[in-house]
Design a protein around this motif. Structure first.
Motif, PDB file in Angstrom:
ATOM      1  N   CYS A  79      -2.837   5.964  -1.799  1.00 38.65           N
ATOM      2  CA  CYS A  79      -3.630   7.147  -1.486  1.00 38.65           C
ATOM      3  C   CYS A  79      -2.715   8.364  -1.400  1.00 38.65           C
ATOM      4  O   CYS A  79      -1.497   8.219  -1.205  1.00 38.65           O
ATOM      5  CB  CYS A  79      -4.402   6.951  -0.181  1.00 38.65           C
ATOM      6  N   VAL A  80      -3.325   9.515  -1.574  1.00 38.62           N
ATOM      7  CA  VAL A  80      -2.551  10.752  -1.500  1.00 38.62           C
ATOM      8  C   VAL A  80      -2.700  11.332  -0.095  1.00 38.62           C
ATOM      9  O   VAL A  80      -3.812  11.392   0.436  1.00 38.62           O
ATOM     10  CB  VAL A  80      -3.055  11.758  -2.561  1.00 38.62           C
ATOM     11  N   VAL A  81      -1.600  11.710   0.516  1.00 35.11           N
ATOM     12  CA  VAL A  81      -1.627  12.349   1.847  1.00 35.11           C
ATOM     13  C   VAL A  81      -0.761  13.621   1.778  1.00 35.11           C
ATOM     14  O   VAL A  81       0.085  13.751   0.885  1.00 35.11           O
ATOM     15  CB  VAL A  81      -1.103  11.415   2.966  1.00 35.11           C
ATOM     16  N   ASP A  82      -1.013  14.525   2.717  1.00 36.30           N
ATOM     17  CA  ASP A  82      -0.230  15.767   2.698  1.00 36.30           C
ATOM     18  C   ASP A  82       1.191  15.553   3.189  1.00 36.30           C
ATOM     19  O   ASP A  82       2.141  16.118   2.676  1.00 36.30           O
ATOM     20  CB  ASP A  82      -0.893  16.830   3.595  1.00 36.30           C
ATOM     21  N   ARG A  83       1.297  14.726   4.239  1.00 39.10           N
ATOM     22  CA  ARG A  83       2.612  14.556   4.873  1.00 39.10           C
ATOM     23  C   ARG A  83       2.782  13.109   5.329  1.00 39.10           C
ATOM     24  O   ARG A  83       1.786  12.403   5.532  1.00 39.10           O
ATOM     25  CB  ARG A  83       2.709  15.458   6.117  1.00 39.10           C
ATOM     26  N   LEU A  84       4.021  12.694   5.509  1.00 43.67           N
ATOM     27  CA  LEU A  84       4.286  11.354   6.038  1.00 43.67           C
ATOM     28  C   LEU A  84       4.765  11.478   7.480  1.00 43.67           C
ATOM     29  O   LEU A  84       5.517  12.405   7.803  1.00 43.67           O
ATOM     30  CB  LEU A  84       5.377  10.671   5.207  1.00 43.67           C
ATOM     31  N   LEU A 123       0.865  -1.184   0.000  1.00 44.24           N
ATOM     32  CA  LEU A 123       0.000   0.000   0.000  1.00 44.24           C
ATOM     33  C   LEU A 123       0.903   1.236   0.000  1.00 44.24           C
ATOM     34  O   LEU A 123       1.823   1.333   0.808  1.00 44.24           O
ATOM     35  CB  LEU A 123      -0.893  -0.027   1.229  1.00 44.24           C
ATOM     36  N   GLY A 124       0.617   2.152  -0.930  1.00 45.61           N
ATOM     37  CA  GLY A 124       1.487   3.323  -1.077  1.00 45.61           C
ATOM     38  C   GLY A 124       0.844   4.599  -0.569  1.00 45.61           C
ATOM     39  O   GLY A 124      -0.355   4.817  -0.745  1.00 45.61           O
ATOM     40  N   PHE A 125       1.651   5.425   0.083  1.00 41.93           N
ATOM     41  CA  PHE A 125       1.231   6.777   0.471  1.00 41.93           C
ATOM     42  C   PHE A 125       2.011   7.753  -0.408  1.00 41.93           C
ATOM     43  O   PHE A 125       3.245   7.675  -0.470  1.00 41.93           O
ATOM     44  CB  PHE A 125       1.570   7.049   1.942  1.00 41.93           C
ATOM     45  N   LEU A 126       1.283   8.657  -1.053  1.00 39.94           N
ATOM     46  CA  LEU A 126       1.938   9.564  -1.991  1.00 39.94           C
ATOM     47  C   LEU A 126       1.768  11.005  -1.536  1.00 39.94           C
ATOM     48  O   LEU A 126       0.641  11.440  -1.254  1.00 39.94           O
ATOM     49  CB  LEU A 126       1.296   9.427  -3.382  1.00 39.94           C
ATOM     50  N   CYS A 127       2.853  11.756  -1.436  1.00 38.85           N
ATOM     51  CA  CYS A 127       2.779  13.197  -1.193  1.00 38.85           C
ATOM     52  C   CYS A 127       3.106  13.852  -2.527  1.00 38.85           C
ATOM     53  O   CYS A 127       4.136  13.535  -3.141  1.00 38.85           O
ATOM     54  CB  CYS A 127       3.820  13.644  -0.174  1.00 38.85           C
ATOM     55  N   LEU A 128       2.221  14.734  -2.973  1.00 43.12           N
ATOM     56  CA  LEU A 128       2.394  15.289  -4.315  1.00 43.12           C
ATOM     57  C   LEU A 128       3.146  16.615  -4.279  1.00 43.12           C
ATOM     58  O   LEU A 128       3.140  17.338  -3.268  1.00 43.12           O
ATOM     59  CB  LEU A 128       1.023  15.482  -4.975  1.00 43.12           C
ATOM     60  N   ASN A 129       3.756  16.933  -5.402  1.00 43.17           N
ATOM     61  CA  ASN A 129       4.456  18.215  -5.528  1.00 43.17           C
ATOM     62  C   ASN A 129       3.459  19.354  -5.414  1.00 43.17           C
ATOM     63  O   ASN A 129       2.326  19.249  -5.910  1.00 43.17           O
ATOM     64  CB  ASN A 129       5.125  18.314  -6.901  1.00 43.17           C
ATOM     65  N   ALA A 130       3.886  20.447  -4.806  1.00 44.92           N
ATOM     66  CA  ALA A 130       3.016  21.620  -4.720  1.00 44.92           C
ATOM     67  C   ALA A 130       2.689  22.075  -6.144  1.00 44.92           C
ATOM     68  O   ALA A 130       3.545  21.995  -7.037  1.00 44.92           O
ATOM     69  CB  ALA A 130       3.744  22.732  -3.974  1.00 44.92           C
ATOM     70  N   GLY A 131       1.442  22.470  -6.336  1.00 46.44           N
ATOM     71  CA  GLY A 131       1.066  23.001  -7.645  1.00 46.44           C
ATOM     72  C   GLY A 131       0.648  21.931  -8.640  1.00 46.44           C
ATOM     73  O   GLY A 131       0.324  22.224  -9.789  1.00 46.44           O
ATOM     74  N   THR A 132       0.633  20.650  -8.217  1.00 47.24           N
ATOM     75  CA  THR A 132       0.171  19.591  -9.128  1.00 47.24           C
ATOM     76  C   THR A 132      -1.311  19.819  -9.418  1.00 47.24           C
ATOM     77  O   THR A 132      -2.102  19.952  -8.484  1.00 47.24           O
ATOM     78  CB  THR A 132       0.348  18.209  -8.456  1.00 47.24           C
ATOM     79  N   ASP A 133      -1.677  19.891 -10.686  1.00 47.87           N
ATOM     80  CA  ASP A 133      -3.089  20.172 -10.936  1.00 47.87           C
ATOM     81  C   ASP A 133      -3.904  18.921 -11.248  1.00 47.87           C
ATOM     82  O   ASP A 133      -5.088  18.988 -11.503  1.00 47.87           O
ATOM     83  CB  ASP A 133      -3.251  21.252 -12.026  1.00 47.87           C
TER      84      ASP A 133
END
Ligand code: COA
Ligand code: AMP
Length: 629
Positions: free
Chosen positions: A576-581, A538-548
């Motif tokens: 899933c996408v999360v803000d922080r790890l 199971l993956g947790f992803l934090c995305l780059n700022a400004g990803t649209d």
């Protein structure tokens, strides 16, 4: 003789024990000693012996009157194909294919990659390599081109032997485009390939580089066995480590022969002439040791099964196999039994077949849960033997040696250390802990014959991965405990290896792939409990700022990316996408805590956590995905 007699016999004189075991092998030149400790910490076995693996697996049985006995039963419920090959027939096929390899310039010590599904030709290719002293490296069919390329780069093969396709339920997997893609990706180019064309999908061959399996054997002389030294490599098998670079486990010829022969009788209780079925794949270590080499070295009959425990066509396939082929012992992963149990909890299919030939069921590859063991015992009415081993060791570290004595089965334990292994549970300082206390599982050096002497092209990595944490010991990477009777309990990995459907995968490797996605700034992959496969990534992803892009789109792309880069076998479907790890103050990601949250286990707030609120965010993200189940 009891297990204790045998184990203590080994412990009091390992040299005599292994020299005695080596008597069961036919040597060109007998070794004068078992252990070679002249290059410590690189221990080697039977170094001054001269031998040929294929001779011991085939020729000697034909010479000793087993020519008409079936060596390989091929049973492919997924295609409807079936066939039997006697030892005499196998000799002709292997010598002919080995002759073709030699005619195209493959010599002793050259590497050959084999990328094939569960067809007898995969075994013929392996045995042909060992016949001429070439070093094979089999790559599991469920890996993507990228993974194949990594292995081509690492072991620089002179040739690659592939099938045109493999068959998975509902789809034909064209291997040739994967092979072409891998060769394209790799800087090292093999001199040639040989393609076994299957009727389900015939592939185009590149003139001058690709040769047809049958055509390449036309007019060539069969190859005799080429003698090799006891410490010459017979194969390299890549396995997951902590990074994207897999570890090339090396197997030396002499120790491999001696150890496998010893286990067939003593551990599995199999007599020559009996049918032994390891329901695995030649791409894994179980397939190397107990589909290809072990049963044949022992003069038994082995099975190449191309199918699944369920759905090919139903949950009765294993039982049909046992009845039809009079199988004495079955060896598989607990996940296969969980799949069957889920489809047929009452064992209706079991009742339809005559399973009287079956004496023992062996399980390995992942922790065997008690429910599965009890269900299997109840249904089959035979001892269910959990045993523990690794690609690195090539045969069981701990087992219940039914060929010597059936020891009392304790649920949750793969029983006791096998001769050759002095297994100890160590604390962080490397001191042995008391009974029933958890610790790192380590094996006092030297490891026995048949285990890895080193990693291919990576001596330093061998030392740093296995021999450094606890000087004088091999670090298994597993954690667990020993009870007062010496029974071992294997509880968890101490690194980022996870076990999905009995397949060993690296979460670190998946993280490397996910990080390569342009929108992913940071990520973590954990293994969560899965009722069928044991664990699932199971993956947790934090995305780059400004990803649209929408979160769901990034998740979908990431799932696709792992499948493309590592392969379907990674079974990476949850993210899933999360803000922080959550991290410690020194920046270490708290993967263990995330696993506990996902599995619904209680956990202590880590004292070093940087920001405890992030755990609430992780809990919320997991809850959206239905965790804990
Ligand atoms: N070639 C190509 N793809 C393969 C493959 C191969 N040789 N082997 C597996 N795959 C694919 C599967 O089709 C599946 O693809 P999907 O995501 O499209 O469904 C994916 O890889 C994951 O495979 P796996 O995790 O093995 O699951 P499965 O769907 O094939 O089912 C069970 C496997 C659950 C039935 C399981 O009980 C089982 O049999 N596992 C294998 C146990 C085993 O042999 N372990 C080896 C150690 S002893
Ligand atoms: P592999 O190298 O693919 O055989 O995987 C080896 C790893 O699988 C071990 O290090 C363990 O973590 C796990 N494993 C194998 N057999 C068992 C078992 N019987 N019980 C618990 N874990 C096991």
């Amino acid at each position: 003789m009891t297990y204790n007699d045998v184990y203590e016999g080994w412990k009091s004189d390992p040299e005599a024990f292994w020299m005695m075991a080596a008597e069961a092998i036919d040597w060109v030149k007998k070794p004068t000693k078992a252990l070679d400790a002249s290059k410590v910490p690189f221990y080697e076995w039977f170094s001054d012996g001269v031998v040929n693996t294929c001779y011991n697996a085939i020729d000697r049985h034909v010479e000793n009157g087993r020519g008409d006995q079936v060596a390989i039963i091929y049973d492919s419920p997924i295609t409807g194909a079936a066939g039997k090959t006697t030892y005499s027939e196998l000799l002709v096929k292997v010598a002919s294919f080995a002759g073709a390899l030699q005619a195209r310039g493959v010599e002793k010590g050259d590497r050959v990659i084999i990328y094939m599904p569960m067809v007898p030709e995969a075994m013929i290719a392996m045995l042909a390599c060992s016949r001429i002293g070439a070093v094979h490296s089999v790559v599991f069919g469920g890996f993507a081109a990228n993974e194949l390329a990594t292995r081509i780069e690492d072991c620089t093969p002179k040739a690659i032997i592939a099938a045109s396709c493999g068959i998975e339920p509902g789809r034909v997997i064209a291997y040739k485009p994967l092979l072409d893609g891998a060769i394209e990706l790799s800087e090292h180019k093999p001199e040639f390939t040989i393609v076994f064309q299957r009727e389900q999908q015939v592939s185009d061959l590149i003139e001058g580089r690709d040769f047809d399996w049958n055509a390449v054997q036309q007019g060539v002389a069969p190859a005799p066995c080429v003698p090799v030294k006891g410490n010459d490599p017979v194969y390299i098998l890549y396995t997951s480590g902590t990074t994207g670079q897999p570890k090339g486990v090396v197997r030396h010829a002499g120790g491999h022969l001696v150890a496998l022969e010893w286990t067939m009788g003593n551990l599995y209780g199999i007599k020559p002439g009996e049918v032994f079925w390891a329901a695995s794949d030649v791409g894994w270590v179980v397939g190397h040791s107990y589909i290809c080499y072990g049963p044949l070295i022992h003069g038994a009959t082995s099975i190449v099964f191309e199918g699944k425990p369920i759905g090919t066509p139903d949950a009765g396939t294993f039982w049909r196999m046992i009845e039809e082929h009079k199988i004495s012992a079955l060896f598989t992963a607990p996940t296969a039994f969980r799949a069957i149990k889920r489809e047929d909890p009452k064992g209706e299919f079991v009742k339809k077949y005559d399973l009287s030939s079956l004496r023992t069921l062996f399980l390995a590859g992942e922790r065997a849960d008690s429910d599965t063991i009890i269900w299997a015992q109840d249904q089959l009415n035979v001892p269910v033997i959990d045993h523990w081993w690794q690609t690195e060791t090539g045969f069981a570290i701990a087992a219940n040696p039914v060929g010597i004595e059936l020891m009392p089965v304790k649920l949750g334990s793969p029983t006791v250390a096998m001769p050759g292994y002095d297994v100890q549970i160590l604390d962080e300082g490397g001191h042995e802990v008391a009974a029933d206390t958890m610790g790192a599982i380590a094996i006092k050096l030297p490891l026995p014959p048949g285990t890895l002497p080193t990693l291919w092209n990576a001596q330093e990595r061998f030392v740093s991965s296995y021999l450094t944490a606890f000087p004088g010991y091999y670090e298994t990477g597993d954690a667990g405990y020993k009870d007062a009777d010496g029974y071992l309990y294997i509880m968890a990995r101490t690194d980022d290896v996870i076990n999905v459907a009995g397949h060993r995968l690296s979460t670190g490797q998946m993280e490397e792939v996910l990080s390569s996605h342009p929108d992913v700034a940071e990520c973590a992959v954990i293994g969560v409990a899965d009722a069928l496969k044991g664990q699932a990534p199971l993956g947790f992803l934090c995305l780059n700022a400004g990803t649209d892009k929408a979160d769901e789109d990034v998740v979908k792309e990431c799932v696709k990316l792992v499948r493309e880069k590592i392969g379907p076998v990674a079974a990476f479907k949850l993210a899933c996408v999360v803000d922080r790890l959550p991290k410690t103050r020194s920046g270490k990601i708290l993967r263990g805590t995330m696993v506990n949250i996902a599995d619904g286990k209680s956990y202590k707030m880590p004292a070093t956590i940087d920001d405890p609120v992030i755990l609430d965010e992780i809990t919320a993200a997991l809850s959206k995905m239905g965790f804990p189940h």
